[in-house]
Design an enzyme around this catalytic site. Structure first.
Site, PDB file in Angstrom:
ATOM      1  N   SER A 105       0.826  -1.203   0.000  1.00 36.16           N
ATOM      2  CA  SER A 105       0.000   0.000   0.000  1.00 36.16           C
ATOM      3  C   SER A 105       0.863   1.257   0.000  1.00 36.16           C
ATOM      4  CB  SER A 105      -0.950  -0.028   1.199  1.00 36.16           C
ATOM      5  OG  SER A 105      -1.872   1.028   1.149  1.00 36.16           O
ATOM      6  N   ASP A 110      -2.954   5.873  -3.586  1.00 33.25           N
ATOM      7  CA  ASP A 110      -1.769   5.281  -2.978  1.00 33.25           C
ATOM      8  C   ASP A 110      -1.220   4.217  -3.927  1.00 33.25           C
ATOM      9  OD1 ASP A 110      -3.799   3.427  -2.708  1.00 33.25           O
ATOM     10  OD2 ASP A 110      -3.199   2.784  -0.717  1.00 33.25           O
ATOM     11  N   ASP A 168      -1.404   0.912  -4.219  1.00 34.14           N
ATOM     12  CA  ASP A 168      -2.204  -0.188  -4.763  1.00 34.14           C
ATOM     13  C   ASP A 168      -3.597   0.241  -5.181  1.00 34.14           C
ATOM     14  OD1 ASP A 168      -2.923   0.069  -1.985  1.00 34.14           O
ATOM     15  OD2 ASP A 168      -3.850  -1.909  -2.072  1.00 34.14           O
ATOM     16  N   ASP A 189      -6.271   1.667  -3.693  1.00 39.18           N
ATOM     17  CA  ASP A 189      -7.518   1.522  -2.934  1.00 39.18           C
ATOM     18  C   ASP A 189      -7.798   2.727  -2.041  1.00 39.18           C
ATOM     19  OD1 ASP A 189      -5.649   1.093  -0.932  1.00 39.18           O
ATOM     20  OD2 ASP A 189      -6.648  -0.679  -0.103  1.00 39.18           O
TER      21      ASP A 189
END
Length: 476
Positions: A112, A247, A249, A251
């Site tokens: 993340s 961010d 990834d 999400d």
């Protein structure tokens, strides 16, 4: 070459990798092939207790270490006679959505927003994110698997990326963003190749900004001063109506108004839920109290910080309401129920998503400036930041003393003129002052960091609380 039989629980107990607020996180050097194998074997065994499947899905972010970790996951799955579909670099919600449509589990390789010397794994059941109890079961599973000596190359399947784009472009039959110019701060985001497709199909002009092959650990709850200034400069120079980013990834969203001012994630979530006419919400205790003050929702449930806790609350909301959702202070929007947008059914997606709130709020602002929508909300402003490399044990000790005597802690932090009216220990220590301002301390669940959240009716006051607290807490 001789393979050794390993037991997952034994490998994980000494791995140095731990579950945080969302997924397993640790140093890259600790995510060896056999540690990835242990997590995979245990996850598959736990999932097989309640689900029937012969395939799992895998995807990754753009971290240098992610591809080899995915290969180790695939190698272990094949040992256990489980087929693998590999979707390559895509956003976490794109992987989760595709796997849910096939009713199969999946694993996302991502750290993340944390630095690139760390990485992580996010696990999904066929019906959404794993629970905290699932995490315990994975760590305690005594599943046997063979040590991994060779990593094979993986072939990328593009179907999940295409499905994710279609999910949002089909929500609108017309082109509601026509006339809008949107900058996409691409950096190293896992969704950077998909986002232009979505916004362009919705009618917007798209300008790509600062793409890089170097991993950038953007934290949407603690945006750097450099990224704040970049957004202001881009908006002025390019005459942008908004800037969208995420961010690592994909999400957690980051979106700016027409002036280049980044919206706080919980404000974005509030605007999205309002536009979608969601009946009930589950949000972490750290979110802005403007949510309740807006009087737009029949019920607002407050939870511990972390998407698993928000999602766990959905089962209670489902007994009372037809539409329910959640979001976090980082902006990740979690759609708990199916909804209809323009008579088009959009299925639930019980995991954080960055794209849904961005699209919905930009469409809501298609006739006005985004800043105007924000100004119409109750006047409550939040701020947050963190101290990196701050031992979790030290954070916990400070918070424990604060729970015992919050007034004393407040004075030690330099606020001798303020009084604590009440505290909330749902997650960390959240102190509401007599003037209704809020100071909230909490150890990060993903890294050795101490986070401070603050809320006030003025931005300068909220930022001032955070700055003073983090400046003083290191001396406690």
């Amino acid at each position: 070459m001789i393979n050794t039989t390993l037991i997952s629980s034994q490998v994980l107990a000494t791995s140095g990798v731990q579950f945080g607020t969302s997924g397993a996180r640790g140093l890259v050097v600790d995510f060896t092939a056999n540690v990835c194998g242990a997590f995979t074997a245990a996850f598959i065994k736990v999932m097989q207790q309640n689900h029937s499947f012969n395939t799992i899905a895998i995807a990754i972010d753009n971290r240098p270490s992610s591809e080899s970790m995915a290969a180790a996951i695939a190698a272990t799955a094949k040992q256990l006679n489980i087929d693998v579909v590999y979707y390559g670099v895509i956003p976490t919600p794109a992987l989760a959505y595709a796997a849910m449509q096939q009713s199969i589990p999946c694993i996302m390789v991502t750290g993340s927003h944390i630095p690139f010397d760390r990485n992580g794994l996010k696990f999904y059941r066929p019906d959404g994110e794993i629970t905290k109890q699932d995490e315990v079961s994975i760590l305690n599973s005594d599943c046997q698997y063979q040590s991994i000596e060779v990593l094979d190359d993986l072939l990328v399947n593009d179907s999940a990326a295409n499905l994710y784009v279609e999910r949002y472009t089909r929500m609108f039959s017309d082109k509601p963003l026509s006339g809008k110019c949107i900058g996409i701060y691409e950096h190293s985001s896992a969704g950077r190749d998909l986002y232009p497709q979505v916004f362009e199909q919705l009618g917007a002009e798209v300008i790509s900004l600062e793409r890089t092959d170097t991993f950038v650990p953007i934290d949407t709850e603690a945006v750097s001063d450099e990224d704040c200034q970049k957004a202001i400069n881009w908006s002025a120079e390019l005459k942008l109506d908004a800037i969208f980013s995420t961010d690592g990834d994909g999400d957690r969203p980051l979106i700016s108004d027409e002036n280049g001012h980044w919206l706080r994630g919980d404000i974005l979530g509030l605007l999205c839920a309002e536009a979608l006419k969601i009946e009930a919400l589950a949000v972490p205790v750290s979110c802005n109290t403007a949510i309740e003050l807006s009087s737009k929702f029949a019920k607002v449930s407050r939870t511990k910080i972390g998407s698993p806790y928000v999602i766990a609350e959905f089962s209670a909301l489902a007994t009372e309401f037809n539409t329910f959702a959640g979001f976090e202070a980082n902006g990740g929007f979690i759609l708990g129920s199916d909804i209809k947008v323009n008579d088009t059914l959009t299925k639930s997606l019980p995991t954080r998503d960055a794209l849904l709130p961005a699209i919905v709020v930009l469409v809501a602002a298609s006739k006005v400036n985004l800043s105007t929508l924000v100004k119409q909300l109750p006047n409550r402003v939040t701020a947050s930041d963190r101290i990196k490399n701050f031992a979790t044990q030290r954070s916990q000790q400070i918070i424990s003393k604060g729970v015992e005597n919050p007034q004393q802690l407040l004075a030690q932090l330099g606020f001798t003129e303020q009084l604590v009216s009440c505290t909330d220990t749902t997650d960390g220590l959240r102190m509401t002052l007599q003037n209704n301002d809020i100071i909230h301390l909490r150890p990060s669940g993903n890294a050795p960091e101490l986070r401070c959240y603050a809320e006030s009716s003025a931005e300068t006051a909220a930022k001032g609380y955070v700055s003073r607290v983090l400046g003083k807490v290191t001396s406690l």
